[in-house]
Write an enzyme that holds these catalytic residues in place. Structure first.
Site, PDB file in Angstrom:
ATOM      1  CG  HIS A 130      -1.753   1.120   1.415  1.00  0.00           C
ATOM      2  ND1 HIS A 130      -3.015   1.535   0.940  1.00  0.00           N
ATOM      3  CD2 HIS A 130      -1.449   2.447   2.044  1.00  0.00           C
ATOM      4  CE1 HIS A 130      -3.414   2.594   1.334  1.00  0.00           C
ATOM      5  NE2 HIS A 130      -2.377   3.115   1.852  1.00  0.00           N
ATOM      6  CD  GLU A 131       1.928   3.590   3.601  1.00  0.00           C
ATOM      7  OE1 GLU A 131       2.190   4.528   3.064  1.00  0.00           O
ATOM      8  OE2 GLU A 131       0.778   3.248   4.332  1.00  0.00           O
ATOM      9  CG  HIS A 134       0.324   6.193  -0.682  1.00  0.00           C
ATOM     10  ND1 HIS A 134      -0.837   6.817  -1.142  1.00  0.00           N
ATOM     11  CD2 HIS A 134      -0.165   5.604   0.605  1.00  0.00           C
ATOM     12  CE1 HIS A 134      -2.059   6.537  -0.328  1.00  0.00           C
ATOM     13  NE2 HIS A 134      -1.542   5.976   0.414  1.00  0.00           N
ATOM     14  CD  GLU A 204      -5.037   6.512   2.115  1.00  0.00           C
ATOM     15  OE1 GLU A 204      -4.699   5.396   2.337  1.00  0.00           O
ATOM     16  OE2 GLU A 204      -4.116   7.399   2.090  1.00  0.00           O
TER      17      GLU A 204
END
Length: 285
Positions: A130-131, A134, A204
């Site tokens: 997920h990070e 980004h 998100e």
């Protein structure tokens, strides 16, 4: 669809800026407001990563100190064809993580000690993916553009009526008086904030989806989000600040009052988990 929504929200902010600038500040007010917003956000774009890491007390860690974290990060970075970000650990029992940095070559990922203790290998992989998403999606750049536009709208709404336009016609058309001007004075900053929050929420969802595709399945991230939601309702964070909270994978709990979900930078966890659950088959990339 999420890319289209992000594009729409950025375009809406831009059009909103032009409209408010012309109505309240004329050409001069719009130009000056945009210039000030660009300067302040350029500083944030280049230095916000350092500010976030320092303010959270994040400490750099080596491969020897945390081989498990490095193994997951290096495997996923290679899979996504990204440079390995700098890794940091925050001395904080509340589980959380965030990524920062203006582009993949200047990225950093910070995780709390609580997250490392709580997550199993599949869940940790989901959080790191997920990070990294980004970083891969250039979300810091998108955030900076949105912040610039929102900041300019807010500046013009407050100071535009006193500046006026460059000519009498501009001032006449600017309508910095009357009911319309008064309404825009109060509602323009709120509208810019809501559009910016909508963009943050889309980021998100996109990072969840991209991270799940990076791993090859959504179940580790789904389980991680469930744990993060449960534990962050019980353990108040002390290291993370309210300004850093927008970067985190889940909204931290500060132990204070409850703020309306309308003004949250994060969509509800149940909505994020439901969106991941719909990804029954995730092709690997």
């Amino acid at each position: 669809m999420r890319i289209l929504r992000t594009t729409f929200l950025l375009a809406a902010l831009t059009l909103f800026l032009v409209m408010v600038g012309q109505l309240l500040g004329g050409r001069n007010g719009m130009t000056l407001g945009l210039g000030i917003a660009v300067c302040t956000n350029l500083f944030a774009y280049f230095f916000s990563d350092k500010i976030a890491l320092i303010s959270s007390g994040a400490q750099p860690v080596s491969r020897e100190q945390l081989p498990r974290l490095y193994a997951v990060m290096e495997r996923l970075a290679a899979k996504a064809n990204l440079p390995v970000p700098k890794l940091y650990v925050i001395p904080e029992p509340a589980p959380n993580a965030f990524a920062t940095g203006r582009n993949p070559g200047h990225a950093s990922v910070a995780v709390t000690e609580g997250l490392l203790q709580l997550m199993n290998d599949d869940e940790l992989e989901g959080v790191i993916a997920h990070e990294l998403s980004h970083v891969r999606n250039y979300d810091i750049l998108i955030s900076s553009v949105a912040a610039t536009l929102a900041g300019a709208i807010t500046w013009i709404a407050h100071w535009g009526p006193w500046l006026g336009g460059g000519s009498r016609d501009d001032r006449d058309r600017g309508a910095g008086s009357g009911i319309l001007g008064l309404l825009l004075f109060f509602l323009a900053p709120l509208g810019a904030l809501l559009l910016q929050l909508g963009l943050s929420r889309q980021r998100e969802f996109s990072a969840d989806e991209t991270g799940a595709r990076m791993v090859g399945q959504p179940y580790g991230l789904m389980s991680a989000l469930q744990k993060l939601g449960a534990y962050n309702q019980k353990i108040p964070t002390t290291a993370l600040s309210h300004s850093t909270s927008a970067l985190c994978i889940v909204k931290p709990f500060f132990g204070g009052g409850v703020v309306s979900s309308w003004f949250s930078t994060h969509p509800p966890l149940e909505d994020r988990i439901a969106a991941l659950r719909e990804m029954t088959v995730v092709p690997q990339r």
